[in-house]
Scaffold this motif. Structure first.
Motif, PDB file in Angstrom:
ATOM      1  N   ASP A 157      16.858  77.055  -0.710  1.00 44.31           N
ATOM      2  CA  ASP A 157      17.385  77.611   0.535  1.00 44.31           C
ATOM      3  C   ASP A 157      16.276  77.577   1.577  1.00 44.31           C
ATOM      4  O   ASP A 157      15.409  78.457   1.604  1.00 44.31           O
TER       5      ASP A 157
ATOM      6  N   THR B 279      16.968  77.407   4.831  1.00 42.39           N
ATOM      7  CA  THR B 279      17.650  77.655   6.103  1.00 42.39           C
ATOM      8  C   THR B 279      16.844  78.620   6.957  1.00 42.39           C
ATOM      9  O   THR B 279      15.894  79.242   6.503  1.00 42.39           O
TER      10      THR B 279
ATOM     11  N   SER C 188      22.515  82.019   3.134  1.00 44.26           N
ATOM     12  CA  SER C 188      21.578  82.492   2.102  1.00 44.26           C
ATOM     13  C   SER C 188      22.269  83.382   1.080  1.00 44.26           C
ATOM     14  O   SER C 188      22.023  83.262  -0.121  1.00 44.26           O
TER      15      SER C 188
ATOM     16  N   ALA D 229      24.356  81.236  -1.189  1.00 46.54           N
ATOM     17  CA  ALA D 229      23.524  80.507  -2.147  1.00 46.54           C
ATOM     18  C   ALA D 229      23.144  81.410  -3.326  1.00 46.54           C
ATOM     19  O   ALA D 229      23.201  80.988  -4.487  1.00 46.54           O
TER      20      ALA D 229
ATOM     21  N   ALA E 241      13.894  80.273  -2.298  1.00 46.35           N
ATOM     22  CA  ALA E 241      13.993  80.265  -0.840  1.00 46.35           C
ATOM     23  C   ALA E 241      12.643  79.843  -0.266  1.00 46.35           C
ATOM     24  O   ALA E 241      11.597  80.344  -0.695  1.00 46.35           O
TER      25      ALA E 241
END
Ligand SMILES: NC(=O)c1ccc[n+]([C@@H]2O[C@H](COP(=O)([O-])OP(=O)(O)OC[C@H]3O[C@@H](n4cnc5c(N)ncnc54)[C@H](OP(=O)(O)O)[C@@H]3O)[C@@H](O)[C@H]2O)c1
Length: 248
Positions: A70, A72, A80, A83, A96
């Motif tokens: 992740d 993003t 998020s 995910a 992340a």
């Protein structure tokens, strides 16, 4: 075999994609479809939503994804959260890649708030020149304070009429300190509203505000459930390599 899915849309995600392509890791890059001309990536790329948690879980299963990254934007909270849920549901490894938030430094006049509506509430009643450095989809609540002269900055020119009168700068950045000082001075900006995105790309306005002694209404990041989180591409590559060696 490792097959990674990068949830992208940030400069860090592009740096990661470059390293993953160089390392020859099988991977897919995913854009949300927010900007009209996203940058090309050195990996197979998909654009658009997955269809919520179940759509992402289906995609992970059908594509044989073993690792989800992740990468993003820190304010892309829905993606998020999806995910986290989809990876839990499918038993897929998740990490992340998220830059650290900016921290207040000596000389900063920050007013930290939890969200956009709190930022609107903090703005003065007396008319002021306000630089709204927040994403296009977050500006509507400021229509409740039309007395201010707003300056906005977008990656793409607005397609639809704005919810209030404003001056729009169209620029993708990165922004320089001198450029930000110039922009703020020329426009006589008295207040800045920003989100704590972190990173260097969007930092110049924060440094310029400090130098000019301007107040910054700083919107904190949305709270997310616990997940494995790192701040560098190298750590993601290590995690990918590490878990691959463990035959995950
Ligand atoms: N928020 C910002 O200020 C900002 C700034 C710069 C870049 N971006 C990038 O722009 C994208 C959208 O941001 P947002 O704030 O609108 O996100 P968001 O509110 O968290 O996401 C809304 C929906 O957009 C889809 N989506 C978001 N990112 C996606 C991705 N990388 N790949 C596929 N689908 C994605 C998902 O749809 P489904 O539920 O249908 O799967 C998600 O539920 C993100 O990739 C983010 O990294 C955002």
């Amino acid at each position: 075999m490792t097959r990674a899915l990068i949830l992208g849309g940030t400069a860090d995600a592009s740096l990661l994609a470059a390293d993953i392509a160089r390392a020859g890791v099988d991977a897919v890059y995913s854009y949300g479809g927010r900007t009209r001309a996203p940058a090309d990536q050195p990996l197979p790329t998909r654009i658009g939503g997955f269809g919520g948690v179940s759509g992402l879980a289906d995609y992970i299963r059908s594509e044989g994804i073993t690792h989800v990254i992740d990468a993003t934007h820190p304010f892309a909270a829905e993606m998020s959260r999806n995910a986290i849920e989809a990876c839990a549901e499918t038993g897929t490894l998740l990490i992340a890649l998220e830059r650290a938030p900016w921290t207040k430094a000596a000389g900063d006049k920050w007013i930290e708030v939890a969200d956009v509506s709190a930022a609107v509430a903090v703005l003065p009643a007396a008319p002021a020149d306000v630089f709204l450095a927040i994403g296009r989809q977050h500006i509507a609540p400021f229509a409740s304070k039309p007395q201010h002269a707003y300056t906005l900055r977008f990656v793409d020119p607005p397609q639809a009429p704005l919810p209030f009168a404003a001056d729009v700068i169209v620029s993708r950045g990165p922004f320089t300190l001198d450029g930000e000082l110039e922009m703020l001075r020329v426009r006589g900006i008295g207040w800045i509203v920003a989100r704590n995105s972190g990173g260097d790309g969007a930092r110049a306005k924060i440094d310029a505000a400090r130098m000019l002694g301007l107040p910054v209404i700083m919107i904190s990041r949305p709270a997310l459930p616990e997940r494995k989180r790192v701040e560098s591409v190298a750590e993601v590559m290590q995690w990918l390599g590490h878990s691959a060696r463990l035959g995950a």
